[in-house]
Design a protein around this motif. Structure first.
Motif, PDB file in Angstrom:
ATOM      1  N   TYR A  33       0.858  -1.179   0.000  1.00  0.00           N
ATOM      2  CA  TYR A  33       0.000   0.000   0.000  1.00  0.00           C
ATOM      3  C   TYR A  33       0.891   1.223   0.000  1.00  0.00           C
ATOM      4  O   TYR A  33       2.046   1.174   0.394  1.00  0.00           O
ATOM      5  CB  TYR A  33      -0.938   0.014   1.214  1.00  0.00           C
ATOM      6  CG  TYR A  33      -0.256  -0.087   2.552  1.00  0.00           C
ATOM      7  CD1 TYR A  33       0.287   1.038   3.158  1.00  0.00           C
ATOM      8  CD2 TYR A  33      -0.160  -1.296   3.228  1.00  0.00           C
ATOM      9  CE1 TYR A  33       0.906   0.968   4.391  1.00  0.00           C
ATOM     10  CE2 TYR A  33       0.457  -1.381   4.464  1.00  0.00           C
ATOM     11  CZ  TYR A  33       0.984  -0.248   5.036  1.00  0.00           C
ATOM     12  OH  TYR A  33       1.595  -0.332   6.253  1.00  0.00           O
ATOM     13  N   LYS A  84      -1.146   5.194  -4.242  1.00  0.00           N
ATOM     14  CA  LYS A  84      -2.247   4.296  -4.594  1.00  0.00           C
ATOM     15  C   LYS A  84      -3.536   4.727  -3.905  1.00  0.00           C
ATOM     16  O   LYS A  84      -4.613   4.718  -4.515  1.00  0.00           O
ATOM     17  CB  LYS A  84      -1.891   2.861  -4.198  1.00  0.00           C
ATOM     18  CG  LYS A  84      -0.767   2.255  -5.016  1.00  0.00           C
ATOM     19  CD  LYS A  84      -0.431   0.854  -4.536  1.00  0.00           C
ATOM     20  CE  LYS A  84       0.732   0.257  -5.332  1.00  0.00           C
ATOM     21  NZ  LYS A  84       1.075  -1.105  -4.863  1.00  0.00           N
ATOM     22  N   TYR A 138      -8.142  -3.723  -2.699  1.00  0.00           N
ATOM     23  CA  TYR A 138      -8.133  -2.940  -3.942  1.00  0.00           C
ATOM     24  C   TYR A 138      -9.239  -3.389  -4.897  1.00  0.00           C
ATOM     25  O   TYR A 138      -9.895  -2.569  -5.546  1.00  0.00           O
ATOM     26  CB  TYR A 138      -6.774  -3.051  -4.628  1.00  0.00           C
ATOM     27  CG  TYR A 138      -5.642  -2.374  -3.874  1.00  0.00           C
ATOM     28  CD1 TYR A 138      -5.872  -1.241  -3.097  1.00  0.00           C
ATOM     29  CD2 TYR A 138      -4.348  -2.870  -3.928  1.00  0.00           C
ATOM     30  CE1 TYR A 138      -4.848  -0.620  -2.404  1.00  0.00           C
ATOM     31  CE2 TYR A 138      -3.309  -2.251  -3.240  1.00  0.00           C
ATOM     32  CZ  TYR A 138      -3.572  -1.130  -2.482  1.00  0.00           C
ATOM     33  OH  TYR A 138      -2.548  -0.518  -1.796  1.00  0.00           O
ATOM     34  N   VAL A 178      -2.205   1.104  -9.313  1.00  0.00           N
ATOM     35  CA  VAL A 178      -2.309   0.145  -8.206  1.00  0.00           C
ATOM     36  C   VAL A 178      -1.623  -1.181  -8.531  1.00  0.00           C
ATOM     37  O   VAL A 178      -0.868  -1.728  -7.725  1.00  0.00           O
ATOM     38  CB  VAL A 178      -3.787  -0.097  -7.835  1.00  0.00           C
ATOM     39  CG1 VAL A 178      -3.912  -1.249  -6.844  1.00  0.00           C
ATOM     40  CG2 VAL A 178      -4.397   1.168  -7.253  1.00  0.00           C
TER      41      VAL A 178
END
Length: 713
Positions: free
Chosen positions: A3, A7, A338, A700
């Protein structure tokens, strides 16, 4: 995968922009093209964006009041966002989330349940951070109330608070949940069954003296069979003399051995080494801030680079941080978080495409909404409003039915315990090994009848430990059997309520389809609905959060675990109190009788157990009344949340349908309406939505997202 701030920000931006294109598009996305007016879809995207902004990963910090949780959290964040003090400071559940404004705190008050079972939502109060810390700090008076009642009444009015922090850990998408001290039994139970279930990771803090009886009881009750997501930090390790550390760590391992032993009895040494860390949070914090309080000169001074490096190394905090980050950033965890974001964007895109199809069908088929057809639409709209009101009433009635049935079950448990008391006592007496003369003599010597209540409590905990273990183990099994026998009764009521709610919701959905058919000649697609969402809603709040993904069958079994735990905790507290407070003189007298040879071992045990019947049964009845109120309130609040979620969504959807109908009417009556321009606008909106998702996907996951893959999210 990992992470990161980049993102997180990209996901927030993409969700916000996709929602704007579906809704009002006041954000000016895609050249400021007018949105589709789908306020419900825009709200859902904004809610998902808020969750991402607040933190994709939740880390709950738990432990006793004096274990140094605040210092540990400060060390995790790398700044003194929570006050340190000699007395405990954290008194209410606090979410520390990402945000630039660190000068304010928001306090969300608890929902209230009216006599008719309906829920009155609690308000949100914003205050300066200093005022918040002062108002909700834990005082000596609160400590006395906890000792007397097991909870702090004035904090029961607060649901939770939110503080903001812009430090690195929070920027990366982590929310830290700072829990009140676990001395408050009700809060401890709620944490175990609610917040801790939702957290990706749990940090359980222990002081340098190791676990006490409360810690061990809590750990034993809630962390068993090698849970992968629980980290144990033994804080203030720097205070343990070097020559005692090896022995101390052996004791810690013994105390925590049950946690890291699987159901087959195998101890997982590898997991233990990755989940248990002796640390000095204060040293870690000093090393990160570069400041230390000089005890000699009684003031803060700056640390040199070498001092900072040595303190960080000596704190042993970094190995824990690295393991926590490694745990949170596994591909599996990041992927799940995500993908949830992209699933929302894809769902909004599909709804937008269906909305566009409806508009185009109405325009191209030249559907005319004459006066008669408009009147029919208005009648359907009125019916939808009535159906939503009926659904609200059905929710409230369902809540009361479930509460009443659980009240019957809890009351029946007390009746069953009293009815089988003599038989139960015989079974318990057979299990108890009172011990030798020396054990009883030493236990008696440790009890000072002139000591404080707290001193007596500590002494009696040691002295009657074997009794308490045997009694609570027996009643834990009894409660489990009782609930299993009665679970079908509760499930039947929940299933009946489920069916009534599904009928009501289905009627409203049918009316929405009729309205869409009238306006556009296109009926919305209806997927396979989850017929057991009520079971899952209750389970999510009262039992295992993962039931949402595991399905309704496990949902039933898991939420019933809450009732088992409520009963077990009730009985455990009553037995402990009756033996410590009410049974002190009796046990001393019986012990003396035993020493004098006037009674044999079994007779002494029988008298001790028999003497507790009246106080235990009465105490169980009293405690069950409190537990029943808490349990019923929890159910009422959860069903109330679901009611608002469902009915607010339906009202928002109805507003969207009315807006669409009026736009189609306006377009058909307007001489300046340009169908080709509308088609172009629709195309821009759908392309821009996919473009936002594709760009975020690239950031991402580092790879391209194709349209077919996006459609299938």
């Amino acid at each position: 995968m990992g992470y990161s701030k980049e993102k997180q920000q990209k996901l927030v931006s993409a969700l916000t922009n996709v929602g704007a294109l579906a809704g009002s598009n006041e954000a000016g996305v895609a050249g400021g093209v007018k949105g589709l007016g789908m306020s419900l879809e825009q709200t859902r995207c904004e809610q998902e964006a808020t969750q991402v902004r607040d933190g994709l990963f939740k880390v709950a910090v738990m432990g006793a009041f004096t274990c140094g949780k605040s210092t540990i959290i400060n060390a995790l964040v790398g700044a003194e966002i929570l006050p340190k003090a000699v007395t405990p400071t954290t008194a209410i559940l606090t979410f520390i989330q990402y945000g630039e404004d660190e000068s304010k705190a928001k306090v969300y008050m608890a929902d209230k349940v009216a006599d008719d079972g309906s829920v009155i939502p609690g308000e949100c109060v914003e205050m300066d951070i200093d005022e918040f810390k002062e108002k909700y700090k834990y005082t000596r008076a609160d400590e006395e109330e906890v000792a007397e009642t097991g909870t702090v009444r004035r904090f029961a009015e607060v649901k939770y608070a939110v503080m903001r922090c812009s430090k690195r850990l929070m920027e990366g998408g982590v929310t830290i949940i700072d829990s009140p001290g676990l001395e408050d039994k009700k809060i401890a139970t709620d944490l175990a069954l609610n917040i801790a279930e939702e957290a990706q990771a749990i940090i359980y803090c222990l002081p340098e003296r190791g676990s006490n009886s409360d810690d061990r009881a809590y750990i034993e009750a809630n962390f068993r069979n090698c849970p992968n997501n629980v980290f144990f930090l033994i804080n203030k390790y720097d205070l343990v003399p070097v020559y005692e550390r090896e022995q101390f760590l052996d004791k810690v391992k013994t105390d925590l051995s049950r946690v890291f032993t699987d159901a087959e009895g195998n101890f997982n040494a590898d997991l233990y080494s990755r989940r248990v860390f002796p640390i000095s949070a204060l040293w870690a914090l000093c090393a990160q801030t570069g400041m230390i309080y000089d005890q000699i000169f009684q003031k803060e001074r700056e640390l040199s680079a070498d001092e900072r490096r040595m303190m960080l190394e000596g704190s042993m905090f970094r190995p824990f941080e690295q393991e926590l980050e490694r745990f949170l950033t596994t591909d599996e965890k990041c992927l799940a978080q995500y993908q949830k974001c992209f699933a929302q964007m894809a769902s909004t895109w599909r709804s937008a495409r269906k909305q566009v199809e409806g508009y185009l069908n109405a325009y191209e088929a030249d559907i005319s909404l004459d006066e008669e057809k408009r009147a029919e639409c208005e009648d359907i709209i009125a019916d939808i409003r009535k159906s939503i009101d009926i659904t609200e009433a059905t929710f409230d009635n369902s809540s009361l039915k479930i509460q009443n049935k659980i009240t019957e079950v809890l009351s029946g448990c007390a009746e069953a315990i009293e009815k089988s008391w003599d038989e139960d006592m015989a079974q318990i007496a057979a299990k108890i090994d009172v011990g030798t003369f020396e054990y009883m003599l030493n236990g008696l010597k440790q009890i000072n009848p002139f000591g404080s209540k707290e001193q007596k409590k500590k002494s009696m905990e040691r002295f009657v430990g074997k009794f308490i273990t045997a009694v609570t183990d027996h009643f834990a099994d009894k409660v489990t059997d009782y609930i299993n026998d009665n679970r079908v009764v509760i499930d039947k009521v929940v299933d009946e309520c489920q069916e009534q709610l599904n009928v009501s919701l289905g009627n409203t959905e049918s009316l929405f389809r009729d309205l869409s058919k009238k306006v556009t000649d296109v009926s919305p697609e209806v997927g396979e609905s989850d017929k057991s969402w009520l079971q899952l809603a209750i389970s999510t709040y009262l039992g295992d959060y993962s039931a949402v993904t595991k399905g309704a069958l496990e949902g039933k079994s898991n939420w019933v675990e809450y009732i088992k735990k409520t009963l077990f905790n009730t009985i455990w507290q009553v037995v402990l109190i009756s033996m410590i407070d009410g049974g002190l003189g009796i046990i001393i007298a019986l012990a003396i009788e035993f020493f004098q040879g006037k009674a044999n071992q079994k007779e002494t045990v029988r008298k001790i157990l028999a003497s507790t019947k009246e106080s235990v049964v009465a105490g169980i009845r009293e405690k069950l009344v409190e537990s029943r109120k808490d349990l019923n309130k929890a159910i009422a609040v959860k069903i109330g949340d679901k009611k608002r979620e469902q009915t607010d969504a339906m009202r928002s959807r109805l507003q969207d349908e009315e807006t669409r109908m009026n736009e189609i009417i306006s377009a058909r009556e307007s001489h300046s309406f340009n169908l080709e321009a509308e088609k172009e606008r629709f195309g821009v909106i759908l392309d821009a939505m996919f473009g936002e998702a594709r760009d975020a996907y690239s950031v991402v996951f580092g790879k391209e997202l194709c349209l077919d893959e996006f459609k299938g999210f």
